[in-house]
Scaffold this motif. Sequence first.
Motif, PDB file in Angstrom:
ATOM      1  N   LEU A 407       1.028  -0.979   0.428  1.00  0.00           N
ATOM      2  CA  LEU A 407      -0.456   0.027   0.367  1.00  0.00           C
ATOM      3  C   LEU A 407       1.096   1.426   0.097  1.00  0.00           C
ATOM      4  O   LEU A 407       0.836   2.129  -0.673  1.00  0.00           O
ATOM      5  N   LEU A 408       1.853   1.540   0.516  1.00  0.00           N
ATOM      6  CA  LEU A 408       2.809   2.219   0.863  1.00  0.00           C
ATOM      7  C   LEU A 408       2.804   2.955  -0.256  1.00  0.00           C
ATOM      8  O   LEU A 408       3.522   3.917  -1.278  1.00  0.00           O
ATOM      9  N   ALA A 409       4.202   1.685  -1.045  1.00  0.00           N
ATOM     10  CA  ALA A 409       4.418   1.777  -2.699  1.00  0.00           C
ATOM     11  C   ALA A 409       3.652   2.482  -3.218  1.00  0.00           C
ATOM     12  O   ALA A 409       3.885   3.190  -4.234  1.00  0.00           O
ATOM     13  N   HIS A 410       2.534   1.718  -3.356  1.00  0.00           N
ATOM     14  CA  HIS A 410       1.804   2.796  -4.340  1.00  0.00           C
ATOM     15  C   HIS A 410       1.154   3.744  -3.873  1.00  0.00           C
ATOM     16  O   HIS A 410       1.359   5.008  -4.858  1.00  0.00           O
ATOM     17  N   CYS A 411       1.162   4.493  -2.534  1.00  0.00           N
ATOM     18  CA  CYS A 411       1.000   5.400  -1.924  1.00  0.00           C
ATOM     19  C   CYS A 411       2.487   6.786  -2.798  1.00  0.00           C
ATOM     20  O   CYS A 411       1.584   8.030  -3.283  1.00  0.00           O
ATOM     21  N   GLU A 412       3.071   6.019  -2.761  1.00  0.00           N
ATOM     22  CA  GLU A 412       4.249   6.187  -3.294  1.00  0.00           C
ATOM     23  C   GLU A 412       4.875   7.016  -4.532  1.00  0.00           C
ATOM     24  O   GLU A 412       4.948   8.491  -4.847  1.00  0.00           O
ATOM     25  N   GLU A 413       3.888   6.295  -5.505  1.00  0.00           N
ATOM     26  CA  GLU A 413       4.200   6.105  -6.392  1.00  0.00           C
ATOM     27  C   GLU A 413       2.698   7.662  -7.247  1.00  0.00           C
ATOM     28  O   GLU A 413       3.411   8.560  -8.003  1.00  0.00           O
ATOM     29  N   LEU A 414       2.272   7.283  -6.224  1.00  0.00           N
ATOM     30  CA  LEU A 414       0.958   9.073  -6.403  1.00  0.00           C
ATOM     31  C   LEU A 414       1.665   9.664  -6.352  1.00  0.00           C
ATOM     32  O   LEU A 414       1.316  11.113  -7.357  1.00  0.00           O
ATOM     33  N   LEU A 415       1.881   9.951  -5.191  1.00  0.00           N
ATOM     34  CA  LEU A 415       2.725  11.124  -4.652  1.00  0.00           C
ATOM     35  C   LEU A 415       4.151  11.569  -5.887  1.00  0.00           C
ATOM     36  O   LEU A 415       3.426  12.920  -5.948  1.00  0.00           O
ATOM     37  N   PHE A 416       4.106  10.859  -6.175  1.00  0.00           N
ATOM     38  CA  PHE A 416       5.775  11.254  -7.015  1.00  0.00           C
ATOM     39  C   PHE A 416       5.379  11.493  -7.961  1.00  0.00           C
ATOM     40  O   PHE A 416       5.884  12.567  -8.975  1.00  0.00           O
ATOM     41  N   THR A 417       3.921  10.839  -8.512  1.00  0.00           N
ATOM     42  CA  THR A 417       3.496  11.491  -9.963  1.00  0.00           C
ATOM     43  C   THR A 417       2.446  12.920  -9.508  1.00  0.00           C
ATOM     44  O   THR A 417       2.582  14.058 -11.119  1.00  0.00           O
ATOM     45  N   LEU A 418       2.264  13.166  -8.527  1.00  0.00           N
ATOM     46  CA  LEU A 418       1.777  14.171  -7.683  1.00  0.00           C
ATOM     47  C   LEU A 418       3.048  15.946  -7.936  1.00  0.00           C
ATOM     48  O   LEU A 418       2.554  16.822  -8.396  1.00  0.00           O
ATOM     49  N   VAL A 419       4.283  15.448  -7.746  1.00  0.00           N
ATOM     50  CA  VAL A 419       5.340  16.066  -7.133  1.00  0.00           C
ATOM     51  C   VAL A 419       5.842  16.513  -9.146  1.00  0.00           C
ATOM     52  O   VAL A 419       6.096  17.245  -9.107  1.00  0.00           O
ATOM     53  N   ASP A 420       5.836  15.346  -9.910  1.00  0.00           N
ATOM     54  CA  ASP A 420       5.920  16.329 -11.552  1.00  0.00           C
ATOM     55  C   ASP A 420       5.186  16.644 -11.797  1.00  0.00           C
ATOM     56  O   ASP A 420       5.386  17.672 -12.608  1.00  0.00           O
ATOM     57  N   ARG A 421       3.690  16.426 -11.641  1.00  0.00           N
ATOM     58  CA  ARG A 421       2.284  17.051 -12.092  1.00  0.00           C
ATOM     59  C   ARG A 421       2.932  18.302 -11.175  1.00  0.00           C
ATOM     60  O   ARG A 421       2.546  19.888 -12.308  1.00  0.00           O
ATOM     61  N   PHE A 422       2.886  19.014 -10.736  1.00  0.00           N
ATOM     62  CA  PHE A 422       3.482  20.295  -9.904  1.00  0.00           C
ATOM     63  C   PHE A 422       4.932  21.010  -9.775  1.00  0.00           C
ATOM     64  O   PHE A 422       5.350  21.608  -9.621  1.00  0.00           O
ATOM     65  N   ASP A 423       5.726  20.118 -10.443  1.00  0.00           N
ATOM     66  CA  ASP A 423       7.060  20.327 -11.325  1.00  0.00           C
ATOM     67  C   ASP A 423       7.723  20.433 -10.108  1.00  0.00           C
ATOM     68  O   ASP A 423       8.690  21.682  -9.819  1.00  0.00           O
ATOM     69  N   GLY A 424       7.915  19.651  -9.063  1.00  0.00           N
ATOM     70  CA  GLY A 424       8.602  19.442  -8.133  1.00  0.00           C
ATOM     71  C   GLY A 424      10.134  18.787  -8.070  1.00  0.00           C
ATOM     72  O   GLY A 424      10.677  17.609  -9.064  1.00  0.00           O
ATOM     73  N   SER A 425      10.412  18.229  -6.958  1.00  0.00           N
ATOM     74  CA  SER A 425      11.289  16.864  -6.320  1.00  0.00           C
ATOM     75  C   SER A 425      11.283  15.871  -5.704  1.00  0.00           C
ATOM     76  O   SER A 425      10.275  16.346  -4.467  1.00  0.00           O
ATOM     77  N   ILE A 426      11.666  14.608  -6.265  1.00  0.00           N
ATOM     78  CA  ILE A 426      10.927  13.574  -4.980  1.00  0.00           C
ATOM     79  C   ILE A 426      12.077  13.605  -4.055  1.00  0.00           C
ATOM     80  O   ILE A 426      11.911  12.984  -2.943  1.00  0.00           O
ATOM     81  N   SER A 427      13.416  14.279  -3.742  1.00  0.00           N
ATOM     82  CA  SER A 427      13.724  14.601  -2.521  1.00  0.00           C
ATOM     83  C   SER A 427      14.430  16.108  -2.399  1.00  0.00           C
ATOM     84  O   SER A 427      15.004  16.441  -2.770  1.00  0.00           O
ATOM     85  N   ALA A 428      13.973  16.269  -1.492  1.00  0.00           N
ATOM     86  CA  ALA A 428      14.449  17.895  -1.315  1.00  0.00           C
ATOM     87  C   ALA A 428      15.810  17.991  -0.888  1.00  0.00           C
ATOM     88  O   ALA A 428      16.639  19.013   0.207  1.00  0.00           O
ATOM     89  N   GLU A 429      15.913  16.814   0.626  1.00  0.00           N
ATOM     90  CA  GLU A 429      16.494  16.909   1.768  1.00  0.00           C
ATOM     91  C   GLU A 429      17.529  15.906   2.206  1.00  0.00           C
ATOM     92  O   GLU A 429      18.426  15.367   2.956  1.00  0.00           O
ATOM     93  N   HIS A 430      16.681  14.440   1.748  1.00  0.00           N
ATOM     94  CA  HIS A 430      17.086  13.001   2.407  1.00  0.00           C
ATOM     95  C   HIS A 430      18.139  12.430   1.814  1.00  0.00           C
ATOM     96  O   HIS A 430      18.741  10.904   1.757  1.00  0.00           O
ATOM     97  N   GLY A 431      17.725  12.866  -0.136  1.00  0.00           N
ATOM     98  CA  GLY A 431      18.710  12.142  -1.284  1.00  0.00           C
ATOM     99  C   GLY A 431      18.368  11.116  -1.934  1.00  0.00           C
ATOM    100  O   GLY A 431      16.724  11.003  -1.726  1.00  0.00           O
TER     101      GLY A 431
END
Length: 472
Positions: A407-431
Motif C-alpha cells: 500500500l505504501l509503495a502505491h501511495c509513494e508512486e501516486l505522490l511522486f506523480t503529483l510531484v511531477d505534475r507540480f514541477d517539484g522534486s522527489i527528494s528535497a533533503e534526504h537524498g
Amino acid sequence: MDAAALLDRLASLLDPGGVLRGDDEAALVRYCRDWSGDHVGRPLAVIRPGSTEQVAESVRLCFESGVPVVPQGGNTGLVAGGIPTEDGREVVLSLERMNRIRTIDAASFSIVAEAGCILADLHQAAEAVDCALPLSLGAQGSCQIGGNVSTNAGGVNVLRYGMTRDLVLGLEVVLPGGRIWHGLRRLRKDNTGYDLRQLFIGAEGTLGVITAVALKLFPRPTELHTAIVGVDSVAAALDLYARARTGLSDLLSAFELIPRACFDLVLADRPDWQEPFARPTPVTVLMEASASGLVDVGGPFARFLEDRIEAGQVLDGTLAQSRAQAAAFWRWREEVVEAQHRRGRHLRTDISVPIAALADFIAAADGAMAAIVPSVRAIAYGHVGDGNIHYNVLPPAGLPLPEAVALLAHCEELLFTLVDRFDGSISAEHGIGRLKRSHFLQRLTPVEASLMRTIKSGIDPAGLMNPGRILS
C-alpha cells in the motif's frame, strides 16, 4: 587478495578495534540498520580508521581487492544510502573515530572539522567563540558533519542560510583508489576553474569519502524570538509567510508548517501534553526570527504578529518569553517525527514543490490518498520557506506488514506523480540512496543521465564507491 587476507591487512593497518568482522553480529548491528529500522544489511566488515591517511590506505586495499566501500556517518539517513546491502560483499567505512575539530577561527567565521564530528558538538564549539553554525536538524545529536555534507542536508534554517552546500568552504576527500584531494581552503571567493567541492556535496559517498570539512560560521544571535501561531488553512500560512518575509526581511530564520493532523497524532501519543491554543486551529505555524548586535528583533516581531491578529489572519498565537518556552514550541515539531516512528512502518517523503503551489499540492495529495484507502492517514508538515514538505502516510492500523508495504509503495508512486505534475522534486533533503534510485532514474533526462554517468565513471571507473546508490 581474498576477503580474509584483506581483513587481515586492514586489521594490521588500523588501531585495535578498527576492524569489526562480519561474523560479530552484536558489534555490527548499529552499522547495519538505519534510523527507521525498516532496512537492514550485512557487511563483509566494518572498518573504523582514525586518520585521513588510514582512510586512504583502507580504500586503496579494498579497491585492489575489488571490494565495494560504503562510507557511513551517524547512520541517521532515511534512504538506505549508508547501510550495506544484504549480500555481505560490502565493507562499511565508518568515520566515527575521525571526530576532531582541526581549527576554528572566529575572526574569519570558519571552522574545519573532521567528518565524524557530531553536528551538536560543532554547534557548541561555534558558540564557545561567540559564533553560530546554522545547520539545524532533528538528528543533530547523532548525525555527523561528513554525512550532512555527503547528503546536502537541509533542516529548519534553509530559508535564511541555504542548504548545507551553501555553508561549505572546502573539503578534504579520499578518492576511489586511495588518492587524497586536499581542498580545505577557506576562501570566500575563488574563481579558478571548476568548483570541485560541489561534486562531492550531495553525492552520498558515490564519488569519494569526505574526511574533513571547512564550514562558514555566522555571528551568534543575541536575539532569538520564537512564536507559535494558528491560522485557518495552508493557503493562509503561505500568505503569512510572504508577509513575514517582507515585514521581517532577512531576520526570519524559520517558518514551519504543522497542520492539525500532526497535533492529533502527537496528542494521541502524549495525552499529558496540552494544546498550545485555547481553541484548536486547522493549521499551526512555528516561526522564528533572529539577529545579532544592535538590531532589534523583538519589537518588529511582536508588532508584526499583533498586526496579523488584528487583521484576522492569525487566529491565535503566543510569543515565547524564554528560551525554555521556545524549546517547548519546537518539541511539538520534533514529536511529530517521533510519534510516526512509534506507529511502525510508514511512508516517509521529503518532496519539494514551488512555494506558491504548496497548498494546492497538499490538497491534491490528500485527495489522492483518501481515494486509495479512506482510513489511510496522511501527515504533512515541513519547511514553508523552501517548499519542502514531508508528506508521510501511515497505513490503517492492524494491516499485515506485506499489505502495508504494498500500500505504501502505491501511495509513494501516486505522490511522486503529483510531484511531477507540480514541477517539484522527489527528494528535497534526504537524498536518493538505494530506496529512491529507480524513481530518480526514471526522471532523469538523457542529458542529465549522460553527464552524471560521465562524472561517476571518470572518478570511480571501477564502480566500487558506494555502488547502487543514486546511479545503478
